[in-house]
Design a protein around this motif. Structure first.
Motif: not given
Lengths: 377, 78
Positions: A35, A47, A227-228, A240, B13-16, B34-36, B43-47, B71
């Motif tokens: 991020x 995106x 992710x995941x 993804x 769930x997704x970055x999108x 947005x943060x990690x 964690x889902x997508x990490x964001x 999520x």
């Protein structure tokens, strides 16, 4: 140099494309991997490109667009990810090897394939769709436009047939994305595969597929998704689900710039210019003695492709002569479309394909006609 | 020691989806960024979209109206 090989790849691109790639090389991190600002920059850009493509194809949701490195990868993903032994697929002899070869491979694993035939002008024999169907038929896989003849498939007709029997409709838009209007909802297209470097005029190494909401495609590749990470399985949520490993963010930046140009200029407007040049060339070439055109030039809708032969001259020799004496870039040989060449009886000679873009000019068409005339003498 | 503050984190769930939320909130001037995703959150997508907890009730309906389904939603001191 006169570049008339746009069906192979675009050569002249909107000026913003190069700038966008350079800017991306200087500023982007890895999309979906953290991020901090460079990685968020990449995620935002990618995106945004998904949103642009969703608008272009009238897709209901940007997340249904997954990026691949080209149309071939997109088609392999769809074909290898949707079917199982015992299934039957209807495709056509007009397909590119990017469809034919995965299907040949699948035939070896118990999937049956029927190829819809064409007439002497390379037009699909739609009337034979019904008789091609079996009780195991699950899908129709069709190119939106032949890369050899430029003939455009009547998607309305194929879609009606697919809808009547509940078949999946998979469309190869390698020659039409950015060239012809495409509406995935209107034609109930389940999967649309596209490349970024032809009609979309983006960099090579870009492409992707649209997957209809609710349809699940087994991924061709699995791996890093950002992710995941502790899950043994690759994420199953689009996009993804069909994207493993680092995306081509720099290429997608260029593609996004090209899409911005196309959105502003208009798909139809750009195509009308290219098609006008192609028609001018086809009309001139068709009147030259000894020249034979391949394709349906009376059709209202066509890709800007004109394919011909000059007497019995080998197509590769003609291409080489055009380049050597006139600096004209065209493509000869088989164009990765072996079944259509056989159907048109050009299997040995091949054919010479002239393909136009909005960046070509009438003067270039005149030079090309002069060259063909000279060679026909 | 830095002073910690309470936040609501929305994970995706997704970055999108995270990108879509950022775009949506940016257009409507909904505070946050947005943060990690911190390790303690599944964690889902990490964001994650991070919004100060005291401001969340003001924007909760607007966020729900986005149609983007997080999520997970957690309250954390960060």
């Amino acid at each position: 140099m006169i570049y008339l090989d746009n069906a192979a790849t675009s050569f002249y691109r909107p000026p913003g494309v190069e700038r966008a790639v350079v800017e991306a090389l200087r500023t982007l991190g890895n999309s979906g991997r953290g991020a901090h600002e460079p990685t968020l920059g990449a995620s935002r850009l990618i995106y945004g490109a998904r949103e642009q493509l969703a608008r272009l194809f009238h897709a209901p949701d940007a997340s249904r667009i997954a990026f691949t490195c080209n149309a071939t990868e997109a088609l392999n993903t769809a074909l290898l990810g949707l079917f199982s032994p015992g299934d039957h697929i209807i495709t056509t002899v007009s397909e590119h090897n990017s469809v034919l070869r995965p299907l040949y491979e699948m035939e070896g694993r118990g999937i049956a394939v029927t190829h819809l035939a064409v007439d002497e002008a390379g037009r699909l024999l739609y009337d034979k769709l019904e008789e091609s169907r079996t009780e195991h038929t699950r899908a129709v896989v069709v190119t939106h436009a032949s890369n050899l003849t430029g003939n455009v498939t009547d998607l309305g007709r194929v879609s009606e047939f697919a809808g009547k029997y509940g078949l999946l409709l998979i469309v190869d838009a390698a020659q039409t994305a950015g060239v012809l209007p495409i509406d995935v909802e209107k034609y109930n297209i389940d999967v649309l595969c596209f490349t970024g470097h032809k009609g979309l005029m983006g960099p090579q190494g870009t492409g992707g597929l649209y997957v209809r909401p609710g349809l699940s495609v087994r991924p061709l590749k699995t791996g890093g998704s950002g992710s995941h990470s502790y899950d043994r399985h690759h994420p199953s949520v689009m996009p993804e689900a069909l994207e493993a490993g680092t995306l081509n963010g720099h290429g997608i930046a260029g593609l996004s710039a090209a899409l911005s140009f196309i959105e502003e200029a208009g798909v139809t407007e750009l195509h009308e210019k290219a098609l006008g040049l192609a028609r001018r060339f086809a009309e001139g070439a068709g009147n030259i003695r000894g020249v034979r055109l391949y394709g349906d030039y009376a059709a209202a809708e066509r890709a800007a492709i004109v394919t011909l032969n000059i007497g019995g001259e080998d197509s590769a020799a003609v291409c080489d002569w055009l380049w050597e004496h006139y600096g004209i870039c065209v493509r000869g040989g088989a164009h990765c479309a072996p079944l259509l060449h056989r159907a048109l009886k050009t299997g040995t000679q091949g054919a010479v394909r002239f393909s136009f873009s909005c960046y070509n000019t009438k003067e270039e068409v005149e030079v090309a006609l002069r060259a063909v005339r000279k060679l026909s003498e | 020691m830095r002073e910690k503050r309470e936040y609501i984190l929305l994970t995706f769930q997704t970055t999108s989806e995270a990108m879509a939320m950022e775009r949506y909130c940016g257009k409507r001037e909904i505070p946050g960024r947005l943060i990690p995703v911190p390790g303690e959150v599944s964690a889902g997508c990490g964001l994650a979209w991070r919004i100060p907890a005291e401001e969340f009730p003001v924007y909760e309906t607007a966020i729900r109206d986005s149609g983007i389904l997080p999520e997970n939603r957690v309250r954390l001191r960060l």
